[in-house]
Design an enzyme around this catalytic site. Structure first.
Site, PDB file in Angstrom:
ATOM      1  N   CYS A 131     -48.704 -21.762  64.297  1.00  0.00           N
ATOM      2  CA  CYS A 131     -49.943 -21.168  63.782  1.00  0.00           C
ATOM      3  C   CYS A 131     -51.123 -21.284  64.749  1.00  0.00           C
ATOM      4  O   CYS A 131     -52.131 -20.605  64.566  1.00  0.00           O
ATOM      5  CB  CYS A 131     -50.310 -21.812  62.455  1.00  0.00           C
ATOM      6  SG  CYS A 131     -48.970 -21.783  61.251  1.00  0.00           S
ATOM      7  N   HIS A 151     -58.438 -23.909  59.249  1.00  0.00           N
ATOM      8  CA  HIS A 151     -57.060 -23.419  59.201  1.00  0.00           C
ATOM      9  C   HIS A 151     -56.831 -22.843  57.798  1.00  0.00           C
ATOM     10  O   HIS A 151     -56.420 -21.704  57.660  1.00  0.00           O
ATOM     11  CB  HIS A 151     -56.098 -24.563  59.507  1.00  0.00           C
ATOM     12  CG  HIS A 151     -54.674 -24.133  59.648  1.00  0.00           C
ATOM     13  ND1 HIS A 151     -54.295 -23.024  60.374  1.00  0.00           N
ATOM     14  CD2 HIS A 151     -53.519 -24.669  59.154  1.00  0.00           C
ATOM     15  CE1 HIS A 151     -52.962 -22.894  60.318  1.00  0.00           C
ATOM     16  NE2 HIS A 151     -52.485 -23.879  59.593  1.00  0.00           N
ATOM     17  N   HIS A 160     -52.153 -15.095  56.159  1.00  0.00           N
ATOM     18  CA  HIS A 160     -51.928 -15.965  57.314  1.00  0.00           C
ATOM     19  C   HIS A 160     -51.150 -15.182  58.364  1.00  0.00           C
ATOM     20  O   HIS A 160     -49.949 -14.921  58.211  1.00  0.00           O
ATOM     21  CB  HIS A 160     -51.138 -17.197  56.851  1.00  0.00           C
ATOM     22  CG  HIS A 160     -50.959 -18.248  57.890  1.00  0.00           C
ATOM     23  ND1 HIS A 160     -51.332 -18.084  59.212  1.00  0.00           N
ATOM     24  CD2 HIS A 160     -50.420 -19.503  57.820  1.00  0.00           C
ATOM     25  CE1 HIS A 160     -51.045 -19.172  59.897  1.00  0.00           C
ATOM     26  NE2 HIS A 160     -50.489 -20.040  59.079  1.00  0.00           N
TER      27      HIS A 160
END
Length: 385
Positions: free
Chosen positions: A170, A299, A339
């Protein structure tokens, strides 16, 4: 110091420009939609999929018009363009747009020491090729690999600077940003093209993530919200052209740092103390005191475990500085568009810079009731936007 001289983005819900996406984020809109049958096709044996798992497959932040490509502009034959991973096509167009926005033209690029640093972790299009006659094409060998995705940008534009793809999950596009910034500092290139890309083509890949319980049955990233039950997958392509020099831009990269969790509760579990060390390293490299922070792009995946750990790490780090004012605006673009995995940081970076230019901190699109585990991490006078 380096600054963002040009940028380009394609993001969910038809956001074909950063300004359009910023308006969506600033107004709290969501780019999450029902699954795209044209993208994933029909799942074989769907009736045997457990209901809870099936619910985790129903939504995503999908790009629109991603199949469009001006192959002639980049000297790509129609037969090759048909076989190429759409991620490669997006990168070509968006990279040139970012470079053009920085003041560079085709004649300037050929033979130049422009570096390309790409966050990418999978080429799901390879699964499509395996099931299609296109997989027998002579172009199939270079159609869907991470090294070719970044290398094609340098090849098509004649760039001779560093050319590297990064897979750190990520954080991939932030790792790319770090490398690009360092390359500029060491004069390895005059312009650093930093990019992140992610597209979903293989439903089996999404199925694997759903079976692991990582994705949301509610179909959204409920960042810091009590409903947080996993993340919703999203697509994105974001590119920024970094340069060094005098500028009046607010989009300045003052410092950066890359760290790892090390040992934690499990392989995929975050480590709060490591996150605090990362914050300290990044601010130290930038020469910025915590008291100067006004906005933080989190995040914020919307997971029951990750969000509280991230909130507590931030709170405990700031608690060591008694002069840090409150509130600190904390939010995550994942609540708006899902995401984007290796491209998530690129999307967050570009939204952050758009907000700085507008002097606006966007609210959290999915925050209704604060997750009590997140709330307990902050002092009573703190607040999240």
């Amino acid at each position: 110091l380096s600054f963002i001289a040009g940028s380009s983005a394609l993001l969910p819900a038809g956001a074909r420009s950063l300004s359009r996406f910023w308006r969506m984020v600033a107004s709290g809109q969501s780019g999450i939609r029902q699954e795209s049958a044209s993208r994933w096709g029909v799942l074989e044996g769907a009736e045997a999929v457990p209901r809870e798992v099936a619910q985790r497959l129903q939504h995503g932040g999908f790009l629109q018009d991603a199949e469009l490509f001006d192959n002639a502009f980049f000297g790509v034959a129609p037969a090759e363009a048909k076989v190429m991973d759409p991620q490669q096509r997006l990168l070509l167009e968006r990279s040139y747009e970012a470079l053009h926005g920085s003041g560079l033209r085709r004649a300037d690029l050929l033979g130049s020491a422009v570096g390309v640093f790409l966050g990418i972790w999978a080429c799901e299009f390879a699964a499509v090729l395996r099931k299609s006659p296109l997989g027998e094409s002579v172009y199939a060998a270079t159609a869907a690999t991470c090294s070719v995705a970044v290398g094609r940008v340098s090849f098509a534009l004649g760039l001779q600077g560093p050319c590297v793809s990064f897979d750190t999950a990520c954080s991939s596009s932030l790792a790319a940003l770090h490398a690009g910034s360092r390359a500029l500092q060491h004069a390895e290139c005059g312009t650093a093209l930093v990019a992140g890309v992610n597209m979903m083509f293989d439903r089996d890949a999404t199925m694997g993530i759903a079976l692991a319980g990582m994705t949301s049955a509610l179909g959204a990233c409920h960042t810091f919200d009590a409903r947080a039950d996993g993340y919703c997958r999203g697509e994105a392509c974001g590119v920024a052209a970094l340069q060094v020099g005098a500028t009046d831009s607010r989009s300045i990269v003052r410092g950066c740092a890359v760290r790892q969790d090390g040992r934690s509760a499990s392989l995929t579990a975050p480590n709060g103390s490591a996150q605090q060390a990362l914050l300290a390293a990044a601010l130290g490299d930038a020469g910025v005191a915590p008291v100067e922070m006004a906005r933080l792009e989190a995040h914020g995946t919307g997971t029951a475990l990750g969000d509280p750990v991230e909130a507590r790490a931030l709170s405990e780090y700031l608690a060591t500085y008694h002069d840090v004012p409150q509130p600190l605006a904390v939010s995550s673009v994942k609540a708006n568009s899902g995401h984007a995995e290796p491209a998530a940081a690129a999307a967050g970076l570009l939204v952050m810079t758009a907000g700085l230019d507008a002097r606006i901190a966007p609210s959290n699109a999915k925050l209704s009731i604060l997750n009590p585990h997140v709330a307990s991490a902050f002092r009573p006078e703190a607040s999240l936007l």
